[in-house]
Design a protein around this motif. Sequence first.
Motif, mmCIF file in Angstrom:
data_model
loop_
_atom_site.group_PDB
_atom_site.id
_atom_site.type_symbol
_atom_site.label_atom_id
_atom_site.label_comp_id
_atom_site.label_asym_id
_atom_site.label_seq_id
_atom_site.Cartn_x
_atom_site.Cartn_y
_atom_site.Cartn_z
ATOM 1 N N ARG A 38 0.843 -1.210 0.000
ATOM 2 C CA ARG A 38 0.000 0.000 0.000
ATOM 3 C C ARG A 38 0.874 1.255 0.000
ATOM 4 O O ARG A 38 0.571 2.230 -0.695
ATOM 5 N N ALA A 39 1.977 1.216 0.734
ATOM 6 C CA ALA A 39 2.893 2.365 0.769
ATOM 7 C C ALA A 39 3.564 2.549 -0.594
ATOM 8 O O ALA A 39 3.655 3.680 -1.103
ATOM 9 N N ILE A 40 4.032 1.455 -1.179
ATOM 10 C CA ILE A 40 4.703 1.533 -2.477
ATOM 11 C C ILE A 40 3.739 2.031 -3.549
ATOM 12 O O ILE A 40 4.113 2.806 -4.438
ATOM 13 N N GLU A 41 2.480 1.611 -3.454
ATOM 14 C CA GLU A 41 1.496 2.037 -4.458
ATOM 15 C C GLU A 41 1.277 3.551 -4.401
ATOM 16 O O GLU A 41 1.062 4.187 -5.443
ATOM 17 N N ILE A 42 1.344 4.148 -3.235
ATOM 18 C CA ILE A 42 1.237 5.604 -3.124
ATOM 19 C C ILE A 42 2.380 6.273 -3.876
ATOM 20 O O ILE A 42 2.175 7.224 -4.645
ATOM 21 N N LEU A 43 3.592 5.786 -3.673
ATOM 22 C CA LEU A 43 4.754 6.367 -4.345
ATOM 23 C C LEU A 43 4.687 6.132 -5.849
ATOM 24 O O LEU A 43 5.106 6.997 -6.632
ATOM 25 N N ARG A 44 4.161 4.971 -6.254
ATOM 26 C CA ARG A 44 4.017 4.711 -7.686
ATOM 27 C C ARG A 44 3.010 5.675 -8.306
ATOM 28 O O ARG A 44 3.236 6.232 -9.394
ATOM 29 N N HIS A 45 1.909 5.919 -7.600
ATOM 30 C CA HIS A 45 0.886 6.844 -8.095
ATOM 31 C C HIS A 45 1.444 8.262 -8.198
ATOM 32 O O HIS A 45 1.062 9.023 -9.099
ATOM 33 N N GLU A 46 2.345 8.622 -7.306
ATOM 34 C CA GLU A 46 2.971 9.954 -7.342
ATOM 35 C C GLU A 46 4.048 10.063 -8.416
ATOM 36 O O GLU A 46 4.563 11.151 -8.668
ATOM 37 N N GLY A 47 4.403 8.934 -9.027
ATOM 38 C CA GLY A 47 5.439 8.952 -10.052
ATOM 39 C C GLY A 47 6.848 8.893 -9.495
ATOM 40 O O GLY A 47 7.818 9.080 -10.243
ATOM 41 N N LEU A 48 6.994 8.609 -8.203
ATOM 42 C CA LEU A 48 8.328 8.563 -7.600
ATOM 43 C C LEU A 48 9.030 7.235 -7.844
ATOM 44 O O LEU A 48 10.268 7.179 -7.861
#
Length: 240
Positions: free
Chosen positions: A50-60
Amino acid sequence: MTQEALPLYLQIANELRRNISDAIYQLGDQLPTEAELSARFGVNRHTLRRAIEILRHEGLVRIDRGRGTFVASAPITYPIGKRVRYNEALKAQGLKVSRKLLHLAEIPADPSLAKRLELPVGSSLILLELLSFADDRPISVGTSYFPAARFPHFADQWGQYQSISRLLQQEYGCDHIRRSTRISARMVQPNDAKLLELPLNAPILLTESINVDQQEQVIEYGVTRFRGDRMELVFENEII
Protein backbone atom coordinates in the motif's frame (compact mmCIF):
# COMPACT_ATOMS: atom_id res chain seq x y z
CA MET A 1 -1.89 14.79 12.71
CA THR A 2 1.54 13.68 13.87
CA GLN A 3 3.59 11.16 11.92
CA GLU A 4 3.05 8.57 14.66
CA ALA A 5 -0.74 8.95 14.40
CA LEU A 6 -0.80 8.16 10.70
CA PRO A 7 -1.62 4.67 9.45
CA LEU A 8 1.49 2.53 9.10
CA TYR A 9 1.42 2.47 5.29
CA LEU A 10 1.39 6.29 5.17
CA GLN A 11 4.29 6.44 7.63
CA ILE A 12 6.26 4.06 5.41
CA ALA A 13 5.42 6.06 2.28
CA ASN A 14 6.57 9.26 3.99
CA GLU A 15 9.83 7.66 5.11
CA LEU A 16 10.62 6.28 1.66
CA ARG A 17 9.68 9.60 0.08
CA ARG A 18 12.22 11.33 2.36
CA ASN A 19 14.83 8.72 1.46
CA ILE A 20 14.34 9.54 -2.22
CA SER A 21 14.34 13.29 -1.58
CA ASP A 22 17.57 12.97 0.43
CA ALA A 23 19.15 10.91 -2.40
CA ILE A 24 19.56 7.84 -0.21
CA TYR A 25 17.84 6.17 -3.15
CA GLN A 26 18.74 7.98 -6.36
CA LEU A 27 17.25 8.06 -9.83
CA GLY A 28 17.36 4.58 -11.33
CA ASP A 29 18.25 2.86 -8.04
CA GLN A 30 16.41 -0.29 -7.12
CA LEU A 31 14.69 -0.20 -3.75
CA PRO A 32 15.27 -3.06 -1.30
CA THR A 33 13.08 -6.11 -1.83
CA GLU A 34 9.61 -6.42 -0.30
CA ALA A 35 11.00 -8.86 2.26
CA GLU A 36 13.79 -6.45 3.24
CA LEU A 37 11.48 -3.44 3.52
CA SER A 38 8.86 -5.44 5.44
CA ALA A 39 11.52 -6.47 7.94
CA ARG A 40 12.88 -2.91 8.17
CA PHE A 41 9.47 -1.43 9.03
CA GLY A 42 8.12 -4.43 10.92
CA VAL A 43 5.02 -4.80 8.75
CA ASN A 44 3.49 -7.42 6.49
CA ARG A 45 3.81 -7.24 2.73
CA HIS A 46 0.23 -6.05 2.23
CA THR A 47 0.93 -2.92 4.29
CA LEU A 48 4.20 -2.35 2.49
CA ARG A 49 2.55 -2.68 -0.93
CA ARG A 50 0.00 0.00 0.00
CA ALA A 51 2.89 2.37 0.77
CA ILE A 52 4.70 1.53 -2.48
CA GLU A 53 1.50 2.04 -4.46
CA ILE A 54 1.24 5.60 -3.12
CA LEU A 55 4.75 6.37 -4.34
CA ARG A 56 4.02 4.71 -7.69
CA HIS A 57 0.89 6.84 -8.10
CA GLU A 58 2.97 9.95 -7.34
CA GLY A 59 5.44 8.95 -10.05
CA LEU A 60 8.33 8.56 -7.60
CA VAL A 61 8.85 4.87 -8.27
CA ARG A 62 8.11 2.40 -11.02
CA ILE A 63 7.49 -1.31 -10.63
CA ASP A 64 9.10 -3.63 -13.18
CA ARG A 65 7.45 -7.00 -12.70
CA GLY A 66 9.96 -9.72 -12.17
CA ARG A 67 12.72 -7.18 -11.48
CA GLY A 68 11.67 -4.97 -8.57
CA THR A 69 10.85 -1.37 -7.66
CA PHE A 70 12.99 1.49 -8.96
CA VAL A 71 13.25 5.21 -8.33
CA ALA A 72 11.59 6.75 -11.37
CA SER A 73 12.38 9.82 -13.40
CA ALA A 74 9.79 12.30 -14.58
CA PRO A 75 8.39 11.18 -17.94
CA ILE A 76 10.05 12.49 -21.07
CA THR A 77 7.61 14.52 -23.12
CA TYR A 78 7.58 13.98 -26.87
CA PRO A 79 5.31 16.49 -28.62
CA ILE A 80 3.46 15.11 -31.64
CA GLY A 81 3.41 18.19 -33.88
CA LYS A 82 3.10 19.07 -37.55
CA ARG A 83 6.81 18.58 -38.18
CA VAL A 84 8.82 15.60 -37.04
CA ARG A 85 11.53 16.94 -34.75
CA TYR A 86 12.43 14.09 -32.40
CA ASN A 87 16.00 15.06 -31.50
CA GLU A 88 15.18 18.74 -30.98
CA ALA A 89 12.22 17.95 -28.71
CA LEU A 90 14.32 15.83 -26.37
CA LYS A 91 17.33 18.13 -26.38
CA ALA A 92 15.04 21.01 -25.39
CA GLN A 93 14.40 19.11 -22.14
CA GLY A 94 18.11 19.00 -21.37
CA LEU A 95 18.51 15.39 -22.42
CA LYS A 96 21.48 13.90 -24.21
CA VAL A 97 20.11 12.16 -27.29
CA SER A 98 21.87 9.32 -29.09
CA ARG A 99 20.93 6.53 -31.46
CA LYS A 100 22.23 3.10 -32.33
CA LEU A 101 21.74 1.76 -35.85
CA LEU A 102 20.15 -1.68 -35.70
CA HIS A 103 19.32 -2.30 -39.35
CA LEU A 104 19.68 -0.45 -42.66
CA ALA A 105 18.78 -2.25 -45.88
CA GLU A 106 16.73 -2.18 -49.06
CA ILE A 107 13.67 -4.43 -49.18
CA PRO A 108 10.72 -4.91 -51.56
CA ALA A 109 7.41 -3.39 -50.51
CA ASP A 110 4.85 -5.99 -49.47
CA PRO A 111 1.16 -5.13 -50.00
CA SER A 112 0.79 -3.56 -46.53
CA LEU A 113 3.85 -1.29 -46.84
CA ALA A 114 3.04 -0.41 -50.44
CA LYS A 115 -0.44 0.74 -49.41
CA ARG A 116 0.89 2.96 -46.61
CA LEU A 117 3.58 4.52 -48.81
CA GLU A 118 1.26 4.80 -51.83
CA LEU A 119 3.63 2.78 -54.02
CA PRO A 120 3.29 -0.27 -56.27
CA VAL A 121 3.81 -3.63 -54.57
CA GLY A 122 7.43 -4.70 -54.95
CA SER A 123 8.83 -1.16 -55.02
CA SER A 124 12.25 -0.86 -53.42
CA LEU A 125 12.14 0.53 -49.89
CA ILE A 126 14.79 1.69 -47.46
CA LEU A 127 14.39 0.03 -44.07
CA LEU A 128 15.94 1.95 -41.18
CA GLU A 129 15.73 0.64 -37.62
CA LEU A 130 17.12 2.64 -34.70
CA LEU A 131 17.43 2.23 -30.94
CA SER A 132 17.17 5.66 -29.31
CA PHE A 133 18.62 6.72 -25.95
CA ALA A 134 18.04 9.65 -23.60
CA ASP A 135 20.93 10.22 -21.20
CA ASP A 136 22.29 6.81 -22.24
CA ARG A 137 19.10 4.95 -21.28
CA PRO A 138 17.05 3.23 -24.00
CA ILE A 139 13.65 4.83 -24.63
CA SER A 140 12.44 3.67 -28.04
CA VAL A 141 12.92 1.38 -31.00
CA GLY A 142 11.85 2.85 -34.33
CA THR A 143 11.42 1.19 -37.71
CA SER A 144 11.01 3.48 -40.73
CA TYR A 145 10.40 2.78 -44.40
CA PHE A 146 11.22 5.22 -47.22
CA PRO A 147 10.82 4.98 -51.02
CA ALA A 148 14.31 4.14 -52.28
CA ALA A 149 13.76 5.84 -55.65
CA ARG A 150 13.06 9.12 -53.88
CA PHE A 151 16.16 8.96 -51.68
CA PRO A 152 19.12 7.51 -53.62
CA HIS A 153 22.31 6.91 -51.62
CA PHE A 154 20.37 7.19 -48.34
CA ALA A 155 22.53 4.53 -46.67
CA ASP A 156 25.72 6.38 -47.61
CA GLN A 157 24.40 9.64 -46.18
CA TRP A 158 22.92 8.38 -42.90
CA GLY A 159 26.18 8.21 -40.93
CA GLN A 160 26.82 11.92 -41.42
CA TYR A 161 23.56 13.04 -39.82
CA GLN A 162 22.04 10.61 -37.29
CA SER A 163 18.84 12.62 -37.76
CA ILE A 164 16.19 11.68 -40.30
CA SER A 165 14.75 15.19 -40.57
CA ARG A 166 18.15 16.85 -41.10
CA LEU A 167 19.21 14.23 -43.64
CA LEU A 168 16.04 14.63 -45.68
CA GLN A 169 16.26 18.41 -45.58
CA GLN A 170 19.95 18.90 -46.30
CA GLU A 171 20.55 16.12 -48.82
CA TYR A 172 17.22 15.99 -50.61
CA GLY A 173 15.58 19.39 -49.94
CA CYS A 174 12.67 17.49 -48.44
CA ASP A 175 10.59 18.68 -45.50
CA HIS A 176 9.46 16.12 -42.91
CA ILE A 177 5.79 16.76 -42.17
CA ARG A 178 3.47 14.57 -40.14
CA ARG A 179 0.28 13.56 -41.91
CA SER A 180 -1.05 11.21 -39.26
CA THR A 181 -0.03 9.36 -36.10
CA ARG A 182 -1.89 6.51 -34.45
CA ILE A 183 -1.02 5.56 -30.85
CA SER A 184 -1.85 2.30 -29.09
CA ALA A 185 -0.78 0.49 -25.93
CA ARG A 186 0.80 -2.94 -26.30
CA MET A 187 2.80 -5.47 -24.35
CA VAL A 188 6.45 -5.42 -25.34
CA GLN A 189 7.69 -8.11 -27.72
CA PRO A 190 10.71 -10.24 -26.70
CA ASN A 191 13.28 -8.61 -29.00
CA ASP A 192 12.18 -5.09 -28.09
CA ALA A 193 12.14 -6.01 -24.39
CA LYS A 194 15.81 -6.89 -24.60
CA LEU A 195 16.69 -3.69 -26.45
CA LEU A 196 14.62 -1.45 -24.16
CA GLU A 197 15.72 -3.30 -21.00
CA LEU A 198 12.14 -4.12 -20.04
CA PRO A 199 10.52 -7.23 -18.56
CA LEU A 200 8.44 -9.24 -21.02
CA ASN A 201 5.10 -8.17 -19.53
CA ALA A 202 5.87 -4.44 -19.56
CA PRO A 203 3.61 -2.00 -21.45
CA ILE A 204 4.84 0.11 -24.32
CA LEU A 205 3.37 2.92 -26.40
CA LEU A 206 3.32 2.09 -30.10
CA THR A 207 2.98 4.80 -32.73
CA GLU A 208 2.34 4.36 -36.44
CA SER A 209 3.08 7.48 -38.47
CA ILE A 210 2.66 8.55 -42.06
CA ASN A 211 4.92 11.49 -42.99
CA VAL A 212 4.91 13.58 -46.14
CA ASP A 213 6.98 16.24 -47.89
CA GLN A 214 6.02 19.82 -48.75
CA GLN A 215 4.13 18.56 -51.82
CA GLU A 216 2.06 16.17 -49.69
CA GLN A 217 3.78 13.11 -51.13
CA VAL A 218 4.26 10.23 -48.69
CA ILE A 219 7.94 9.85 -47.84
CA GLU A 220 7.92 7.69 -44.69
CA TYR A 221 5.95 5.09 -42.83
CA GLY A 222 7.25 4.63 -39.29
CA VAL A 223 6.50 2.34 -36.37
CA THR A 224 8.02 3.33 -33.03
CA ARG A 225 7.86 1.43 -29.75
CA PHE A 226 8.34 3.71 -26.71
CA ARG A 227 8.97 2.65 -23.13
CA GLY A 228 5.61 3.21 -21.45
CA ASP A 229 7.21 4.06 -18.12
CA ARG A 230 9.49 6.79 -19.49
CA MET A 231 7.66 8.51 -22.33
CA GLU A 232 4.67 10.82 -22.49
CA LEU A 233 3.30 11.62 -25.96
CA VAL A 234 1.51 14.95 -26.26
CA PHE A 235 -0.42 16.14 -29.32
CA GLU A 236 0.15 19.77 -30.20
CA ASN A 237 -2.77 21.99 -31.24
CA GLU A 238 -1.47 22.46 -34.76
CA ILE A 239 -2.27 18.89 -35.80
CA ILE A 240 -5.41 18.28 -33.74
